[in-house]
Design a protein around this motif. Structure first.
Motif, short mmCIF file in Angstrom:
data_model
loop_
_atom_site.label_atom_id
_atom_site.label_comp_id
_atom_site.label_asym_id
_atom_site.label_seq_id
_atom_site.Cartn_x
_atom_site.Cartn_y
_atom_site.Cartn_z
N SER A 1 -40.61 -26.70 40.86
CA SER A 1 -40.61 -25.50 40.03
C SER A 1 -40.87 -24.26 40.88
O SER A 1 -41.63 -24.32 41.85
CB SER A 1 -41.67 -25.60 38.93
N PRO A 2 -40.29 -23.12 40.53
CA PRO A 2 -40.59 -21.88 41.27
C PRO A 2 -42.05 -21.48 41.12
O PRO A 2 -42.61 -20.85 42.01
CB PRO A 2 -39.64 -20.86 40.63
N GLU A 3 -42.67 -21.86 40.00
CA GLU A 3 -44.06 -21.51 39.78
C GLU A 3 -44.97 -22.23 40.78
O GLU A 3 -45.98 -21.66 41.23
CB GLU A 3 -44.49 -21.85 38.35
N GLN A 4 -44.64 -23.47 41.16
CA GLN A 4 -45.45 -24.16 42.16
C GLN A 4 -45.42 -23.39 43.48
O GLN A 4 -46.45 -23.22 44.13
CB GLN A 4 -44.94 -25.59 42.39
N ALA A 5 -44.26 -22.92 43.87
CA ALA A 5 -44.15 -22.15 45.10
C ALA A 5 -44.99 -20.87 45.03
O ALA A 5 -45.66 -20.50 45.99
CB ALA A 5 -42.69 -21.81 45.38
N GLU A 6 -44.97 -20.22 43.87
CA GLU A 6 -45.77 -19.00 43.69
C GLU A 6 -47.25 -19.30 43.85
O GLU A 6 -47.99 -18.53 44.49
CB GLU A 6 -45.53 -18.42 42.29
N ALA B 1 -29.96 -33.44 49.68
CA ALA B 1 -31.26 -32.79 49.74
C ALA B 1 -32.04 -33.41 50.91
O ALA B 1 -31.47 -33.68 51.96
CB ALA B 1 -31.99 -32.89 48.41
N HIS B 2 -33.33 -33.67 50.74
CA HIS B 2 -34.12 -34.06 51.91
C HIS B 2 -33.74 -35.44 52.45
O HIS B 2 -33.31 -36.34 51.72
CB HIS B 2 -35.62 -33.97 51.63
N THR C 1 -35.10 -26.10 46.43
CA THR C 1 -36.04 -24.99 46.22
C THR C 1 -37.38 -25.25 46.90
O THR C 1 -38.06 -24.30 47.30
CB THR C 1 -36.26 -24.75 44.72
N GLU C 2 -37.76 -26.52 47.01
CA GLU C 2 -39.01 -26.86 47.68
C GLU C 2 -39.01 -26.40 49.13
O GLU C 2 -40.07 -26.12 49.71
CB GLU C 2 -39.23 -28.38 47.60
#
Length: 342
Positions: free
Chosen positions: A106-111, A264-265, A307-308
């Motif tokens: 989630s983008p919120e985790q990155a924030e 991805a990874h 995104t991670e």
């Protein structure tokens, strides 16, 4: 066998100490309606024993009507934090977060991590968590692999089953998981022990063969027969085989998103206490299947979001597929050979 609350409290205290939790720190335990109650209660006691200032933050689950399963990795990246500014502010103000809900991708985790908060995901069955307690030795293995992967330019993977894959690396950061969120801004997952990175854009090429008995996540199923994936310019362009191939393709198609087919990874497992066979011994809804992701010598590749790593592919479709028997090299130097760590 079940784990006693007393033993789990002791384990949590050890892990939180290794995560450098100190008296007076703000410790938030993030939960949802389907979080494991034993994980929550024992973590709360251990954090209190260390003098943490504890906040219990419960958010209702979402996306149940969109996801095709109850698995937390079956529909990723979309969380209640997307519209809950109060909860987001509380997490940003935390020193240590225990995530039993799963904010991953989630983008919120990155924030949150950008503020310096440490975050530890804890959603596996307690028995698995206890068997694969984080250790200094495991951390050392992962960090040693990280040093090599950070300098690498090309990854190649081959196998007797027919895998012949290559990609350039270096565009994206290295992902390390050793089960400890032990420095500011670090996310990790107890239990975990592997290293990975994301291929440079449009450089992934070749064939990946999922052999009979290899594992497909989040389906938590063993492949019934060989599946051949053709990879071109960073995307899976063909999936060929029998029932398993059809099943996999139908799931990915259901998201109606080309990014679901992006590579991805890619990396390899480093945990000798993890076992390929464990997946068949648990209720599929009990956890995420970290044995499969971490067992020593696997080639773990994934599809979907990046995104991670700071990328822009924000798709909820994410597959992790650990393969056995592969030989993985970086710039021609072997990291694994036929499924064994060199």
């Amino acid at each position: 066998m079940a784990i006693s609350d007393a033993d789990f409290v002791i384990a949590w205290k050890n892990v939180l100490e290794m995560c450098n939790v100190k008296a007076g720190e703000q410790v938030t335990i993030l939960t949802s309606d389907d979080s494991n109650p034993q994980i929550i209660s024992t973590c709360r006691i251990a954090a209190a024993q260390l003098g943490g200032v504890i906040t219990m933050l419960n958010l209702p689950p979402i996306n149940g009507e969109k996801a095709l399963s109850r698995d937390k990795s079956g529909y990723v990246g979309k969380t209640p934090l997307a519209f809950n500014t109060t909860a987001l502010a509380a997490l940003k103000a935390s020193d240590m977060i225990i995530d039993t809900m799963q904010l991953l991708f989630s983008p919120e985790q990155a924030e949150i991590l950008e503020t310096g908060s440490r975050m530890l995901l804890a959603v596996e069955p307690p028995e698995v968590m206890m068997r694969m307690m984080p250790t200094p030795e495991g951390k050392a293995r992962v960090l040693a692999a990280e040093k090599i992967l950070e300098k690498a330019k090309v990854m190649t993977v081959t196998s007797k089953a027919g895998t012949d894959f290559r990609c350039a690396v270096g565009q994206y950061p290295v992902l390390t998981q050793y089960g400890l969120a032990d420095k500011p801004g670090r996310w990790d997952h107890w239990p975990s022990c592997f290293v990975a990175t994301w291929p440079d854009e449009q450089t992934s090429e070749g064939v990946i063969v999922i052999d009979e008995g290899d594992i497909l996540l989040p389906f938590k199923m063993y492949a019934r027969e060989k599946v051949t994936l053709t990879v071109e310019k960073g995307f899976v362009t063909r999936i060929e085989g029998g029932f398993t191939a059809e099943y996999m393709k139908s799931f990915m198609d259901s998201f109606d998103d080309l990014s679901a087919y992006a590579m991805a990874h890619v990396g390899w497992g480093l945990e000798p206490r993890a076992h390929w066979t464990t997946l068949g011994l648990y209720n599929p809804e009990a956890g995420l299947g970290m044995d499969a992701r971490s067992f020593a010598g696997n080639f773990l590749f994934s599809t979907g979001p990046n995104t991670e790593a700071g990328g822009t592919r924000d798709t909820p479709c994410h597959l992790d597929i650990p393969l056995r028997g592969c030989s993985l090299s970086l710039d021609g130097v072997a990291m694994t050979k036929e499924g064994r760590v060199v």
